[in-house]
Design a protein around this motif. Structure first.
Motif, PDB file in Angstrom:
ATOM      1  N   ARG A   1      -4.682   9.350 -11.309  1.00 29.51           N
ATOM      2  CA  ARG A   1      -4.082   8.025 -11.195  1.00 29.51           C
ATOM      3  C   ARG A   1      -4.273   7.198 -12.455  1.00 29.51           C
ATOM      4  O   ARG A   1      -5.176   7.435 -13.254  1.00 29.51           O
ATOM      5  CB  ARG A   1      -4.649   7.288  -9.988  1.00 29.51           C
ATOM      6  CG  ARG A   1      -6.133   7.002 -10.020  1.00 29.51           C
ATOM      7  CD  ARG A   1      -6.635   6.633  -8.635  1.00 29.51           C
ATOM      8  NE  ARG A   1      -6.473   7.752  -7.698  1.00 29.51           N
ATOM      9  CZ  ARG A   1      -6.582   7.644  -6.361  1.00 29.51           C
ATOM     10  NH1 ARG A   1      -6.850   6.468  -5.819  1.00 29.51           N
ATOM     11  NH2 ARG A   1      -6.432   8.690  -5.588  1.00 29.51           N
ATOM     12  N   THR A   2      -3.386   6.222 -12.576  1.00 35.56           N
ATOM     13  CA  THR A   2      -3.463   5.269 -13.673  1.00 35.56           C
ATOM     14  C   THR A   2      -2.904   3.936 -13.191  1.00 35.56           C
ATOM     15  O   THR A   2      -2.384   3.828 -12.069  1.00 35.56           O
ATOM     16  CB  THR A   2      -2.685   5.770 -14.898  1.00 35.56           C
ATOM     17  OG1 THR A   2      -2.897   4.876 -16.010  1.00 35.56           O
ATOM     18  CG2 THR A   2      -1.189   5.833 -14.618  1.00 35.56           C
ATOM     19  N   THR A   3      -3.002   2.929 -14.023  1.00 39.68           N
ATOM     20  CA  THR A   3      -2.514   1.599 -13.677  1.00 39.68           C
ATOM     21  C   THR A   3      -1.598   1.077 -14.778  1.00 39.68           C
ATOM     22  O   THR A   3      -1.623   1.551 -15.920  1.00 39.68           O
ATOM     23  CB  THR A   3      -3.669   0.606 -13.482  1.00 39.68           C
ATOM     24  OG1 THR A   3      -4.444   0.548 -14.689  1.00 39.68           O
ATOM     25  CG2 THR A   3      -4.563   1.040 -12.324  1.00 39.68           C
ATOM     26  N   LEU A   4      -0.797   0.110 -14.398  1.00 35.81           N
ATOM     27  CA  LEU A   4       0.089  -0.580 -15.342  1.00 35.81           C
ATOM     28  C   LEU A   4       0.071  -2.061 -15.004  1.00 35.81           C
ATOM     29  O   LEU A   4       0.161  -2.446 -13.836  1.00 35.81           O
ATOM     30  CB  LEU A   4       1.507  -0.020 -15.247  1.00 35.81           C
ATOM     31  CG  LEU A   4       2.581  -0.660 -16.144  1.00 35.81           C
ATOM     32  CD1 LEU A   4       3.598   0.386 -16.585  1.00 35.81           C
ATOM     33  CD2 LEU A   4       3.304  -1.802 -15.434  1.00 35.81           C
TER      34      LEU A   4
ATOM     35  N   VAL B   1       0.850  -1.189   0.000  1.00 33.52           N
ATOM     36  CA  VAL B   1       0.000   0.000   0.000  1.00 33.52           C
ATOM     37  C   VAL B   1       0.883   1.235   0.000  1.00 33.52           C
ATOM     38  O   VAL B   1       2.077   1.172   0.299  1.00 33.52           O
ATOM     39  CB  VAL B   1      -0.940   0.011   1.226  1.00 33.52           C
ATOM     40  CG1 VAL B   1      -1.892  -1.167   1.171  1.00 33.52           C
ATOM     41  CG2 VAL B   1      -0.134  -0.003   2.521  1.00 33.52           C
ATOM     42  N   GLN B   2       0.278   2.395  -0.338  1.00 35.96           N
ATOM     43  CA  GLN B   2       0.997   3.662  -0.332  1.00 35.96           C
ATOM     44  C   GLN B   2       0.152   4.721   0.371  1.00 35.96           C
ATOM     45  O   GLN B   2      -1.080   4.707   0.303  1.00 35.96           O
ATOM     46  CB  GLN B   2       1.308   4.115  -1.771  1.00 35.96           C
ATOM     47  CG  GLN B   2       0.094   4.257  -2.668  1.00 35.96           C
ATOM     48  CD  GLN B   2       0.460   4.644  -4.088  1.00 35.96           C
ATOM     49  OE1 GLN B   2       1.351   5.456  -4.297  1.00 35.96           O
ATOM     50  NE2 GLN B   2      -0.233   4.066  -5.059  1.00 35.96           N
TER      51      GLN B   2
ATOM     52  N   ASN C   1      -0.843   0.144  -3.690  1.00 34.97           N
ATOM     53  CA  ASN C   1       0.372   0.587  -4.371  1.00 34.97           C
ATOM     54  C   ASN C   1       0.699  -0.333  -5.539  1.00 34.97           C
ATOM     55  O   ASN C   1       0.525   0.030  -6.700  1.00 34.97           O
ATOM     56  CB  ASN C   1       1.537   0.639  -3.385  1.00 34.97           C
ATOM     57  CG  ASN C   1       2.817   1.129  -4.028  1.00 34.97           C
ATOM     58  OD1 ASN C   1       2.780   1.927  -4.953  1.00 34.97           O
ATOM     59  ND2 ASN C   1       3.955   0.650  -3.553  1.00 34.97           N
ATOM     60  N   ASN C   2       1.167  -1.541  -5.226  1.00 34.46           N
ATOM     61  CA  ASN C   2       1.471  -2.470  -6.308  1.00 34.46           C
ATOM     62  C   ASN C   2       1.476  -3.902  -5.784  1.00 34.46           C
ATOM     63  O   ASN C   2       1.488  -4.155  -4.573  1.00 34.46           O
ATOM     64  CB  ASN C   2       2.799  -2.144  -6.996  1.00 34.46           C
ATOM     65  CG  ASN C   2       3.991  -2.218  -6.055  1.00 34.46           C
ATOM     66  OD1 ASN C   2       3.951  -2.867  -5.007  1.00 34.46           O
ATOM     67  ND2 ASN C   2       5.067  -1.555  -6.425  1.00 34.46           N
ATOM     68  N   TRP C   3       1.474  -4.796  -6.735  1.00 25.52           N
ATOM     69  CA  TRP C   3       1.603  -6.231  -6.455  1.00 25.52           C
ATOM     70  C   TRP C   3       2.542  -6.780  -7.504  1.00 25.52           C
ATOM     71  O   TRP C   3       2.262  -6.701  -8.703  1.00 25.52           O
ATOM     72  CB  TRP C   3       0.233  -6.915  -6.512  1.00 25.52           C
ATOM     73  CG  TRP C   3       0.273  -8.368  -6.104  1.00 25.52           C
ATOM     74  CD1 TRP C   3       0.918  -8.910  -5.043  1.00 25.52           C
ATOM     75  CD2 TRP C   3      -0.392  -9.449  -6.764  1.00 25.52           C
ATOM     76  NE1 TRP C   3       0.718 -10.263  -4.987  1.00 25.52           N
ATOM     77  CE2 TRP C   3      -0.089 -10.626  -6.029  1.00 25.52           C
ATOM     78  CE3 TRP C   3      -1.204  -9.541  -7.887  1.00 25.52           C
ATOM     79  CZ2 TRP C   3      -0.567 -11.878  -6.398  1.00 25.52           C
ATOM     80  CZ3 TRP C   3      -1.696 -10.791  -8.258  1.00 25.52           C
ATOM     81  CH2 TRP C   3      -1.375 -11.948  -7.508  1.00 25.52           C
TER      82      TRP C   3
END
Length: 865
Positions: A343-346, A293-294, A302-304
C-alpha cells in the motif's frame, strides 16, 4: 437591495425597479483552394442573408418613429457590475406592441436608434444566467439604461427571473460546446473530483488514457487552455495540468472552429474555464466531507476527498470574495502484493481564491490565485511494480492573475491583465539499485531522478470600441498579449536491465548519466476582430492576427472569417475558415539536450553486436512555424418538441508540425540511430457531428451526439528519448483516433407516474461509446513491426447512472446521490502488451470495472421566496 435597472444620461434622470438576489430555483495548394472555396461559400451565404433581410425579419419590427424618438444605449451587467456580452435583449412597447430585439456587444452594450419614448416590457437572457422579465419600464427619459442579470445559483430566491429558454443565437459564429453550472454539478462521471474527467462528455472532445484532451483530432499541445482570461496551458509541453474544484467552475466551453482571432495559441481549439465570484450573499457549500472505506484485505480506510466553497461580500455592493478548496487523501492497496509492502498514500490539494472590487462605476478590478499541490511516496505501485521500483513524486503549480476592466470615457471598454503560471514536477527513486524489467514482475529501483520547472509570465490587453453604423452594425475590438516562458530540466538516469521469461538478459540500457539544461522563449501577438451585423439575420466576423516569437523569428499572419445566416427563425446556417497557430512547444526543442542513449542487446545472455546509440538533433533551419487551416460549416434547427438539433462538418489540416525522424532507417524498423527534428509533419482531421438537445423546466436537460471522424498524420510514429519506438516515420492514424463516437448525458425528474414521494429525486446519467484507440506492434528491440497504429483496443463503452435526492434538514438544503460508474461492468482495457516476442503479446490489462459511488452535498441555507 440590489437594483437590476439603472438609468442615466445627460439629464441624469434615474429610475429603479427592485429585484432581489438571483438564485435557482508540404503541399499547401490544396489547402489554399479549400480556403478560397470556403470563403466563396461564406460570401454566398451572406449575400443570400442580405436579400432575405431586405424582405424583412419575421416576428420583429422596428418601433414606430417620430419626432420624439431618440437613441438609447442599453448596457447589460451581471450582479457584480461586470459587463455581459452577447446577451439577447427584447423590448416590447406596451402601447403599440412594437418589438425591437438585439444583442449586447463585447462591451455589454446595445445601441437602440430611434426608440419611441414610452413604457416597455424588457426581456434579457443568456445561457448560464437567469432570464430577466421586467414589466412597465419607462424608456426615453434618458439616453442610457443599465440592466443587471444574475448568474444561475443552486440555492437562493428568485424574483422577476425565469430559466433562460435556449434559442438559436444569430450572433454565435464559433463552433462551440458548453456546460454551465448545473450541468457541471449534475452530470455523473467517474472521479468527479477531477473536472478533466468531465471533458469526454463534451461532443468533439476525446480524452486518452493519460487524461490528455484532444480537440478536433489534434495533439493536446494544439489546444489553448484559458482560465478567467489567462492562459494556463503548461508552457513546455502544451498540456492541460491544472486542477480546480468542479463546484468553483461556472462554465466550461470548448471552441473547435470559427473562434475569434483573440486566441493566438490555439491551432485546434480553445478550452475556456470561467470560475465563480462572490456576491452580496454569504454562501457556503461542502461535498464528500465523510471519509470512505474499502474492503480490500479486510476493512481499510479508502479515501477522503472533501471540497468546500465559501463566498460573500467584503463590502456589500462594492467588493466580494470567493474561495474554494478541495483535498484528496487516498490509500492505495494492491492485493497482489505481500502484506507490509502492498500500500501507499497520495495527498493532493487544490485552492482557488478570488476577489473583486468595483473601484468606481464602470471600473472593475479583480485578482485570483489557483494553487495545486501533490505528493506521494510510492508513485506507480502496482502488481508488477513493487515498492522498491516506485518513485517519490512531488508536484505543485500555481496561477496568479490580476485584471482591470474600465470604461475610457463613456463608450470605450479597456481590459488589462497580468498573470503568472508556474509548474514544478519532481521524482526520485527509492534507492540506487539497477532497475530490472521482467515478464513476471519488475525489481530494483526506478532508473530516473528528475525535476522540471516551467513558467509563463503574461500580459494582455483588449479594447472594445463603440458600435459603428456602416452598411449595418460593426462591433470592433482589438488586443494583444506578450508572454515570457522558461523551461528548466534536470535528469539523472541509471542503467536498466531487460530480462526474458527465463531471467536471461535481453537488453542493457544506459544513458548519459546526468544533464541539466533549459530553454526560453518570448512571444507577442495582436489581433483585430469585427462583428458585422447586416440587420437581424446576417452576421459576419472577419479577423486577423499577427504573431512573433524569438525562436521562429517570423511575422506570422493568421486571417479568419466566419458568418451566420438566419434562414428562418428556426434555422441557422454557419460557416467559417481561418489559419490557426499554437505557441512553440519547448519540449520538442530540448530533446537533444537529454544526451545519448545506449542499447546493448543480448542473445542467450551474450552481447549481440555493438551497442545501438540513439541521439536527437535540431538541424539549423529546421524550425518552421506550424499552422493549421481549419474550415467548417453547420446547420442548426429547432425541431418539434423544443428539441434543438445541430449538424456540423469540420476539416482541419495542420502543416509544418514538429516531428523527429531517422532519415537512414528503413520502413522495417532499423534500431536506433540519429533522429532529426523536421517541420514536415502534416496532420489531417475531418469530422461530421450530429447533436440533439432538449431542455426542460427546472434546469433539467438531455443531450445526445454522434461523431464520425478520422485523425491521420503523415508521421504517426511517437519517438521519445526514454521509451522510443525505433523506425522510420510513416503515415497512419493518430493514437487517439476514434472513428465512431457517441456521447449522451441527462438529468431529469422522475416520471409523473411515480409516487409523489419520489418527486424530490433527480435521475442522471452519462454515456460514452467509441471505437478503441490505436496502437503499434513492436519487437523485443523496440523496433516498429508493420504500420504504426495499425491495431486497436476493443471498443470502449461506459454507462454511469445516478439517483439524487435533495432534502431539507434543520433549515438547510442537502443533496444525497448514489450512482454506478460503468454500470454494465464492461472491461475497458487501458494497457496492452504490443511486443510480438513477449509471452504475453496481445494481452490487454488495466481494466476499469464497475464501481459504486456516493456523494453528499451541503448546499447551504435556502431562503424563502
Amino acid at each position: 437591495m440590489f437594483l437590476p435597472f439603472k438609468l442615466g444620461g445627460a439629464a441624469h434622470a434615474k429610475q429603479r425597479a427592485s429585484s432581489s438576489e438571483c438564485a435557482p430555483g508540404r503541399q499547401v495548394k490544396p489547402v489554399m483552394r479549400r480556403t478560397v472555396s470556403t470563403g466563396v461559400l461564406i460570401a454566398l451565404l451572406i449575400a443570400a442573408g442580405i436579400r432575405m433581410q431586405a424582405q424583412g425579419s419575421p416576428g420583429v419590427r422596428a418601433a414606430a418613429g417620430g419626432a420624439a424618438a431618440r437613441g438609447v444605449v442599453i448596457t447589460v451587467l451581471d450582479e457584480n457590475g461586470v459587463v455581459v456580452p452577447l446577451a439577447r435583449i427584447r423590448l416590447e412597447n406596451v402601447k403599440t406592441h412594437a418589438v425591437i430585439a438585439g444583442e449586447s456587444d463585447f462591451a455589454g452594450r446595445w445601441q437602440v436608434a430611434n426608440l419611441e419614448p414610452g413604457t416597455y416590457r424588457v426581456h434579457v437572457e443568456k445561457a448560464g444566467f437567469y432570464a430577466l422579465d421586467q414589466e412597465n419600464v419607462t424608456l426615453g427619459a434618458a439616453d442610457s439604461l443599465d440592466i443587471s442579470i444574475h448568474h444561475q445559483q443552486e440555492v437562493g430566491e428568485v424574483v422577476n427571473v425565469v430559466d433562460a429558454v435556449p434559442t438559436l443565437d444569430p450572433q454565435q459564429t464559433a463552433k462551440s460546446e458548453a456546460l454551465t453550472t448545473r450541468e457541471i454539478v449534475e452530470i455523473p462521471y467517474p472521479t468527479t473530483r477531477d473536472i478533466r474527467n468531465l471533458f469526454p462528455f463534451i461532443p468533439g472532445v476525446v480524452q486518452d488514457s493519460t487524461l490528455a484532451i484532444h480537440v478536433a483530432g489534434a495533439p493536446s499541445y494544439d489546444n489553448q487552455d484559458v482560465l478567467d482570461g489567462f492562459s494556463i496551458t503548461e508552457p513546455a509541453n502544451g498540456t492541460f495540468q491544472m486542477r480546480l474544484p468542479p463546484e468553483a467552475v461556472r462554465r466550461v466551453e470548448i471552441e473547435s472552429s470559427r473562434y475569434s482571432a483573440q486566441y493566438g495559441h490555439a491551432a485546434a481549439g480553445v478550452l475556456i474555464l470561467d470560475t465563480k465570484t462572490g456576491d452580496d450573499h454569504f454562501r457556503f457549500s461542502a461535498v464528500n466531507f465523510i471519509p470512505t472505506v474499502q474492503n480490500v484485505k479486510g476493512l481499510n480506510f479508502n479515501n477522503w476527498v472533501p471540497r468546500f466553497t465559501f463566498s460573500g461580500p467584503l463590502r456589500r455592493g462594492r467588493a466580494w470574495f470567493y474561495g474554494a478548496h478541495e483535498s484528496e487523501y487516498d490509500q492505495i492497496i494492491v492485493k497482489e502484493l505481500p502484506n507490509g509492502a502492498d500500500r501507499t498514500t497520495l495527498w493532493r490539494t487544490s485552492d482557488l481564491a478570488k476577489a473583486q472590487v468595483n473601484v468606481s462605476s464602470g471600473n472593475v478590478l479583480s485578482a485570483e490565485f489557483l494553487g495545486n499541490w501533490l505528493t506521494t511516496p510510492n508513485a506507480g505501485l502496482d502488481a508488477l511494480d513493487p515498492v522498491s521500483i516506485t518513485r517519490q513524486q512531488n508536484f505543485h503549480s500555481y496561477v496568479i492573475g490580476v485584471k482591470d476592466q474600465a470604461y475610457v470615457g463613456r463608450s470605450v471598454l479597456l481590459e488589462l491583465g497580468v498573470g503568472v503560471v508556474q509548474f514544478r514536477n519532481s521524482e526520485r527513486p527509492q534507492g540506487a539499485a539497477t532497475e530490472v524489467i521482467a515478464p513476471g514482475g519488475n525489481s530494483g529501483n526506478y532508473f530516473r531522478t528528475s525535476r522540471e520547472d516551467s513558467r509563463r509570465v503574461q500580459a494582455m490587453g483588449n479594447v472594445y470600441l463603440p458600435t459603428v453604423a456602416w452598411h449595418g452594425r460593426h462591433e470592433l475590438r482589438a488586443g494583444g498579449e506578450a508572454d515570457r516562458t522558461t523551461y528548466d530540466q534536470f535528469f539523472a538516469r541509471s542503467p536498466v536491465q531487460v530480462l526474458d521469461q527465463n531471467n536471461l538478459l535481453l537488453r542493457l540500457i544506459s544513458f548519459t548519466p546526468q544533464v541539466t539544461f533549459g530553454k526560453n522563449n518570448f512571444a507577442m501577438g495582436g489581433y483585430v476582430q469585427d462583428r458585422w451585423s447586416v440587420g437581424e439575420r446576417v452576421v459576419t466576423e472577419p479577423g486577423v492576427r499577427l504573431d512573433w516569437d524569438e525562436i521562429v523569428r517570423q511575422a506570422l499572419v493568421s486571417p479568419r472569417l466566419a458568418g451566420t445566416v438566419m434562414v428562418t427563425p428556426e434555422t441557422k446556417i454557419t460557416a467559417g475558415v481561418g489559419v490557426f497557430r499554437n505557441e512553440t512547444t519547448l519540449a520538442f526543442l530540448t530533446a537533444p539536450q537529454n544526451g545519448q542513449r545506449f542499447d546493448q542487446f543480448y542473445v542467450n545472455g551474450a552481447p549481440s553486436g555493438a551497442p545501438v546509440v540513439t541521439q536527437f538533433f535540431v538541424p539549423p533551419g529546421a524550425i518552421r512555424a506550424p499552422e493549421s487551416v481549419n474550415w467548417s460549416a453547420g446547420v442548426e434547427h429547432k425541431l418539434p418538441g423544443a428539441v434543438g438539433a445541430r449538424l456540423e462538418y469540420i476539416q482541419r489540416t495542420g502543416i509544418h508540425d514538429f516531428v523527429y525522424d531517422n532519415p537512414v532507417a528503413d520502413v522495417t524498423g532499423t534500431v536506433g540511430g540519429n533522429y532529426f527534428l523536421t517541420s514536415e509533419r502534416r496532420n489531417r482531421y475531418y469530422g461530421v457531428q450530429v447533436t440533439a438537445r432538449r431542455d426542460f423546466r427546472g434546469h433539467h436537460a438531455i443531450l445526445a451526439s454522434y461523431t464520425r471522424s478520422r485523425a491521420r498524420s503523415n508521421a504517426a510514429l511517437d519517438v521519445s528519448f526514454d521509451n522510443p519506438i525505433f523506425g522510420r516515420q510513416q503515415a497512419g492514424v493518430l493514437p487517439w483516433d476514434a472513428p465512431n463516437r457517441v456521447v449522451s448525458w441527462g438529468f431529469l425528474p422522475p416520471p409523473h407516474v411515480w409516487h409523489w414521494k419520489f418527486q424530490q429525486w433527480d435521475l442522471a446519467y452519462s454515456l460514452e461509446w467509441r471505437t478503441g484507440f490505436a496502437f503499434s506492434y513492436v519487437n523485443a528491440q523496440q523496433a516498429l513491426v508493420g504500420a504504426p497504429d495499425a491495431h486497436r483496443f476493443p471498443d470502449y463503452f461506459t454507462f454511469n447512472p445516478a439517483l439524487e435526492r435533495r432534502f431539507r434538514f434543520h433549515k438547510y438544503l442537502w443533496a444525497l446521490r448514489g450512482g454506478i460508474n460503468n454500470a454494465t461492468g464492461r472491461q475497458n482495457p487501458t494497457v496492452v502488451d504490443p511486443n510480438i516476442n513477449s509471452p504475453t503479446f496481445g494481452q490487454f490489462s488495466g481494466y476499469r470495472g464497475r464501481a459504486f459511488e456516493a456523494r453528499i452535498r451541503f448546499l447551504g441555507k435556502e431562503a424563502a421566496p
